[in-house]
Design a protein around this motif. Sequence first.
Motif: not given
Length: 110
Positions: A1-14, A31-37
């Motif tokens: 779920m974390k990776l999926h949400n980060l991908q949605l953000f990075e791809e500009g979907h949300y 933001h913590r997930w993003k920093m850790k990734f």
Amino acid sequence: MKLHNLQLFEEGHYSINELCERFSIDHQTFHRWKMKFEAGGREGLQEATSCKSYSKKLKLAAVKDYIQRNYSQMEVLAKYGISSTSVLKRWAKKYTSHRRNLSELLKKPI
């Protein structure tokens, strides 16, 4: 779920706000997930299976950056690879509870 949400953000979907609202994610958590990734890739998103240990030198440097140099908690976590804000807060509380010792420590070069 974390990776999926980060991908949605990075791809500009949300936007972050849209993702957090849609999936009921706390902003700080995202933001913590993003920093850790960004720091560790997929492996950075995995939950730790054991407690991480840190050197006294690293703890002092992190507390100094947080207190004296006014770095944000997230900046300090990213810079030093600290696992969570609660760890940093605990160190800061420990060092600030001994004000005299802290001022002496903060004057020393790291």
